[in-house]
Design a protein around this motif. Structure first.
Motif, mmCIF file in Angstrom:
data_model
loop_
_atom_site.group_PDB
_atom_site.id
_atom_site.type_symbol
_atom_site.label_atom_id
_atom_site.label_comp_id
_atom_site.label_asym_id
_atom_site.label_seq_id
_atom_site.Cartn_x
_atom_site.Cartn_y
_atom_site.Cartn_z
ATOM 1 N N UNK A 1 -9.024 -7.739 3.525
ATOM 2 C CA UNK A 1 -8.720 -8.743 4.607
ATOM 3 C C UNK A 1 -6.926 -9.009 4.410
ATOM 4 N N UNK A 2 -6.813 -9.137 2.847
ATOM 5 C CA UNK A 2 -5.763 -9.610 2.056
ATOM 6 C C UNK A 2 -4.976 -9.069 2.348
ATOM 7 N N UNK A 3 -4.393 -8.130 3.099
ATOM 8 C CA UNK A 3 -3.243 -6.748 3.327
ATOM 9 C C UNK A 3 -3.074 -6.657 4.966
ATOM 10 N N UNK A 4 -4.563 -7.022 5.693
ATOM 11 C CA UNK A 4 -4.299 -6.372 7.464
ATOM 12 C C UNK A 4 -3.380 -7.191 8.397
ATOM 13 N N UNK A 5 -3.059 -7.851 8.295
ATOM 14 C CA UNK A 5 -1.481 -8.231 8.916
ATOM 15 C C UNK A 5 -0.211 -7.346 8.786
ATOM 16 N N UNK A 6 -0.301 -6.877 7.815
ATOM 17 C CA UNK A 6 1.465 -6.797 7.060
ATOM 18 C C UNK A 6 1.586 -5.198 8.372
ATOM 19 N N UNK A 7 2.912 -4.844 7.998
ATOM 20 C CA UNK A 7 3.512 -4.429 9.391
ATOM 21 C C UNK A 7 4.540 -3.463 8.254
ATOM 22 N N UNK A 8 4.742 -2.684 8.304
ATOM 23 C CA UNK A 8 5.923 -2.120 7.986
ATOM 24 C C UNK A 8 7.764 -2.865 9.075
ATOM 25 N N UNK B 1 -0.796 0.335 0.531
ATOM 26 C CA UNK B 1 -1.048 0.559 -0.825
ATOM 27 C C UNK B 1 -2.598 0.908 -0.747
ATOM 28 N N UNK B 2 -3.154 -0.316 -0.115
ATOM 29 C CA UNK B 2 -4.941 0.088 -0.424
ATOM 30 C C UNK B 2 -5.319 0.949 0.052
ATOM 31 N N UNK B 3 -5.016 1.068 1.643
ATOM 32 C CA UNK B 3 -5.369 2.642 1.955
ATOM 33 C C UNK B 3 -5.283 3.771 1.590
ATOM 34 N N UNK C 1 -11.287 0.788 7.214
ATOM 35 C CA UNK C 1 -10.487 -0.603 7.627
ATOM 36 C C UNK C 1 -10.084 -1.686 6.323
ATOM 37 N N UNK C 2 -8.564 -1.790 7.141
ATOM 38 C CA UNK C 2 -8.130 -2.375 5.900
ATOM 39 C C UNK C 2 -8.604 -3.561 5.505
ATOM 40 N N UNK D 1 -6.542 10.781 7.077
ATOM 41 C CA UNK D 1 -7.263 9.328 7.122
ATOM 42 C C UNK D 1 -5.985 8.720 7.664
ATOM 43 N N UNK D 2 -6.699 7.605 8.331
ATOM 44 C CA UNK D 2 -5.779 6.303 8.739
ATOM 45 C C UNK D 2 -6.138 5.634 8.200
ATOM 46 N N UNK D 3 -5.591 3.898 8.668
ATOM 47 C CA UNK D 3 -6.236 3.279 8.395
ATOM 48 C C UNK D 3 -6.003 2.089 9.614
ATOM 49 N N UNK D 4 -7.427 0.622 9.796
ATOM 50 C CA UNK D 4 -7.319 0.212 10.948
ATOM 51 C C UNK D 4 -7.298 -1.336 10.706
#
Ligand code: ADP
Length: 150
Positions: A120-127, A18-20, A117-118, A86-89
């Motif tokens: 900070x608040x959502x960087x740990x989330x994965x599907x 969502x953020x990306x 770059x993701x 577009x990709x998120x890291x």
């Protein structure tokens, strides 16, 4: 018209995606969220569910479109007049993985991959973590947009 694609499985869309997407939509005239269909993969949510979760999350953002596609991402880009991927890291592992894909895509077609770059608040989330929480009856609502309902 600067058109970009954000490809992925989105099984389901998370707050990281969502953020990306939200930030990416400001960089391009049109952002296509493209759900890749892989016949060999087993998904938790059907294609229709995954599509609806994304459409509902971005209902009020006019330059975001959601589609499903099969085959190579670069072929989809060439056929649909898309110039950017577009990709998120999130971390170094994402970087190594994405680097190989981006180089390969550049060999196949003149399409630029743009990385955000993701947050900070959502960087740990994965599907995959979200699916694990769902399978074990945990509170998944903190990890996904409100549109994801089971
Ligand atoms: P795939 O199953 O093809 O890896 P995903 O739906 O998991 O696709 O991911 C699609 C894109 O979203 C990738 O660029 C991935 O790096 C990015 N992404 C996934 N989770 C996050 C997150 N928490 N923050 C930023 N980007 C993310």
């Amino acid at each position: 018209m600067r058109r970009a694609i954000f490809p992925g499985s989105f099984d389901p869309i998370t707050l990281g995606h969502f953020d990306i997407i939200e930030r990416g939509a400001k960089l391009f005239d049109e952002l296509i969220i493209a759900i890749g269909i892989n016949a060999d993969k087993k998904y938790m949510f059907s294609l229709e569910e995954r599509k609806k979760f994304i459409e509902d999350a971005f209902m009020y953002v006019p330059n975001i479109k959601v589609v499903a596609y099969r085959g190579l991402t670069v072929d989809f880009c060439l056929e649909n007049d898309v110039e950017f991927i577009l990709r998120g890291l999130r971390n170094p592992a994402d970087f190594e993985f994405e680097k190989a894909i981006a180089h390969t895509n550049r060999d196949l077609a003149p399409i630029e991959t743009v990385f955000l770059l993701t947050s900070a608040k959502t960087s740990y989330i994965s599907s995959s973590i979200v699916r694990d929480v769902i399978r074990n009856n945990g509170d998944y609502t903190k990890l996904v947009p409100k549109s994801v309902r089971i």
